[in-house]
Scaffold this motif. Structure first.
Motif, short mmCIF file in Angstrom:
data_model
loop_
_atom_site.label_atom_id
_atom_site.label_comp_id
_atom_site.label_asym_id
_atom_site.label_seq_id
_atom_site.Cartn_x
_atom_site.Cartn_y
_atom_site.Cartn_z
N UNK A 158 5.67 -13.15 2.39
CA UNK A 158 4.83 -13.20 3.58
C UNK A 158 4.19 -11.85 3.88
N UNK A 159 4.99 -10.78 3.76
CA UNK A 159 4.46 -9.44 4.05
C UNK A 159 3.36 -9.07 3.05
N UNK A 160 3.60 -9.30 1.76
CA UNK A 160 2.58 -8.97 0.76
C UNK A 160 1.33 -9.82 0.93
N UNK A 161 1.50 -11.06 1.36
CA UNK A 161 0.33 -11.92 1.60
C UNK A 161 -0.52 -11.37 2.74
N UNK A 162 0.14 -10.88 3.79
CA UNK A 162 -0.58 -10.28 4.91
C UNK A 162 -1.31 -9.02 4.46
N UNK A 163 -0.63 -8.18 3.66
CA UNK A 163 -1.22 -6.93 3.19
C UNK A 163 -2.46 -7.20 2.34
N UNK A 164 -2.37 -8.20 1.47
CA UNK A 164 -3.52 -8.54 0.63
C UNK A 164 -4.67 -9.09 1.46
N UNK A 165 -4.36 -9.79 2.54
CA UNK A 165 -5.40 -10.43 3.35
C UNK A 165 -6.13 -9.46 4.26
N UNK A 166 -5.47 -8.37 4.66
CA UNK A 166 -6.08 -7.42 5.60
C UNK A 166 -6.94 -6.43 4.82
N UNK A 167 -8.21 -6.22 5.19
CA UNK A 167 -9.06 -5.25 4.49
C UNK A 167 -8.50 -3.84 4.59
N UNK A 168 -8.82 -3.02 3.60
CA UNK A 168 -8.30 -1.66 3.56
C UNK A 168 -8.78 -0.83 4.74
N UNK A 169 -10.03 -1.03 5.16
CA UNK A 169 -10.53 -0.20 6.26
C UNK A 169 -9.81 -0.54 7.57
N UNK A 170 -9.34 -1.77 7.73
CA UNK A 170 -8.57 -2.13 8.92
C UNK A 170 -7.21 -1.44 8.88
N UNK A 171 -6.54 -1.49 7.74
CA UNK A 171 -5.24 -0.83 7.60
C UNK A 171 -5.37 0.67 7.81
N UNK A 172 -6.39 1.27 7.21
CA UNK A 172 -6.58 2.72 7.35
C UNK A 172 -6.85 3.14 8.77
N UNK A 173 -7.77 2.45 9.45
CA UNK A 173 -8.11 2.80 10.83
C UNK A 173 -6.93 2.57 11.77
N UNK A 174 -6.15 1.52 11.52
CA UNK A 174 -5.00 1.24 12.37
C UNK A 174 -3.93 2.31 12.23
N UNK A 175 -3.61 2.70 10.99
CA UNK A 175 -2.62 3.74 10.78
C UNK A 175 -3.12 5.09 11.30
N UNK A 176 -4.40 5.35 11.13
CA UNK A 176 -4.96 6.60 11.65
C UNK A 176 -4.87 6.65 13.17
N UNK A 177 -5.14 5.52 13.82
CA UNK A 177 -5.08 5.48 15.28
C UNK A 177 -3.64 5.63 15.78
N UNK B 90 0.26 -6.53 -4.88
CA UNK B 90 0.10 -7.24 -6.16
C UNK B 90 1.21 -6.86 -7.14
N UNK B 91 1.57 -5.57 -7.20
CA UNK B 91 2.64 -5.14 -8.09
C UNK B 91 3.96 -5.81 -7.71
N UNK B 92 4.22 -5.89 -6.41
CA UNK B 92 5.45 -6.54 -5.94
C UNK B 92 5.49 -8.00 -6.37
N UNK B 93 4.42 -8.71 -6.15
CA UNK B 93 4.39 -10.14 -6.50
C UNK B 93 4.42 -10.35 -8.01
N UNK B 94 3.72 -9.48 -8.74
CA UNK B 94 3.70 -9.61 -10.19
C UNK B 94 5.08 -9.31 -10.79
N UNK B 95 5.74 -8.26 -10.29
CA UNK B 95 7.08 -7.93 -10.77
C UNK B 95 8.06 -9.04 -10.43
N UNK B 96 7.96 -9.56 -9.22
CA UNK B 96 8.86 -10.65 -8.80
C UNK B 96 8.74 -11.85 -9.72
#
Length: 307
Positions: A133-152, A188-194
């Motif tokens: 579930x966590x990896x699915x959320x990470x893949x679905x969220x655009x990088x600029x959203x993750x970056x701006x959120x962590x920066x904020x 993707x690495x997590x899901x591929x390794x799993x």
């Protein structure tokens, strides 16, 4: 092995020529670089003609490409429209992006593979479901959203990090940008390794090793992990070039003056010399990374031999 490496290096030549030719043609149809150099106000015809002669833009495209490739093999990547050598821009941009890529790759290897092994050995259990579930959320969220959120949150609200990276870009300031850059690939690495671990865990050679009474950690490390890492190594190897060339969003968010920043500026200003020069080096990075991945196959799986 030596003959295989030599053959692969020879095969890289037409791939390199074809890729650089394609990039050169695409950049040259991007727009009129002289118009971008002059800005909002149009250059007068005499100035525009002089600039075209100075940068060799008055010649046919095929002749421009041959001249450019001839200069590349002598280490000359041309001059940017601001008069600065492209090699100087590379000397300041590539070390920064290489450090950022190293941080991102470490996140992929340490967190991605570890989490993939844990979930693969516990397939169907709560930890496996949660990781999916966590990896699915990470893949679905655009990088600029993750970056701006962590920066904020980390930079502005909580003050744990600097909102923007300094010009030196040391490793400690690149941890959060590296995590942002690696976030999608890490998932993707997590899901591929799993998936690979879960499939190989039911293989005959694993059951045989367990039946012999080998310790569980040795079965996982010596037998299961080595065979399961082949698709993961393929993904990470090809991801090296993608991370270096695809860091435009991350570098813009955290004000990192790396390869992505220079490519963005080159495209924005229609600076063909800068764009083609940087992409040419990235093509070489892709080709060498693919060669390294192929050589690692023989290390991971003794059955693979290259003649």
């Amino acid at each position: 092995m030596g003959r295989y490496v030599a053959r692969r290096l020879l095969q890289m030549i037409p791939v390199f020529v074809g890729a650089t030719l394609l990039i050169f043609l695409m950049v040259n149809v991007m727009g009129d670089p002289i118009a971008g150099l002059c800005g909002d106000r149009e250059c007068d015809p005499a100035t525009a003609a002089q600039l075209r002669r100075e940068f060799g833009l008055d010649k046919p495209v095929w002749q421009q490409y041959l001249t450019y490739m001839g200069n590349v093999f002598t280490g000359d990547f041309g001059t940017a429209f601001n008069g600065q050598e492209v090699t100087e821009l590379m000397g300041t941009a590539f070390p920064v992006t290489i450090r950022l890529t190293i941080v991102a790759i470490l996140f992929e290897i340490v967190i991605g593979i570890t989490l993939g092994v844990v979930t693969g050995l516990r397939r169907g259990r709560p930890v496996d479901t949660g990781a999916l579930l966590v990896t699915l959320v990470v893949v679905s969220v655009p990088t600029f959203v993750t970056g701006l959120l962590l920066q904020l949150l980390l930079g502005v609200e909580w003050g744990w990090i600097r909102p923007s990276v300094s010009s030196d870009a040391p490793f400690d300031e690149l941890i959060v940008p590296g995590l942002v850059l690696a976030s999608v690939s890490l998932a993707y690495v997590t899901r591929l390794t799993r998936t690979s671990i879960a499939e190989n865990a039911r293989a005959d050679y694993v059951r045989t090793a367990v039946a012999k009474g080998l310790p569980r950690h040795r079965v996982i490390r010596k037998h299961l992990l080595r065979n399961s890492l082949i698709p993961v190594v393929t993904f990470i190897g090809t991801d090296i070039g993608a991370l270096m060339g695809g860091a435009i969003v991350t570098e813009r968010i955290f004000n990192i003056h790396g390869v992505g920043y220079q490519l963005y500026q080159g495209i924005l200003r229609q600076n063909t010399q800068t764009v083609v020069g940087f992409v040419t080096v990235l093509v070489l990075v892709f080709l060498l990374a693919n060669l390294l991945v192929d050589l690692l196959y023989a290390v991971l799986d003794p059955r693979i031999r290259y003649a």
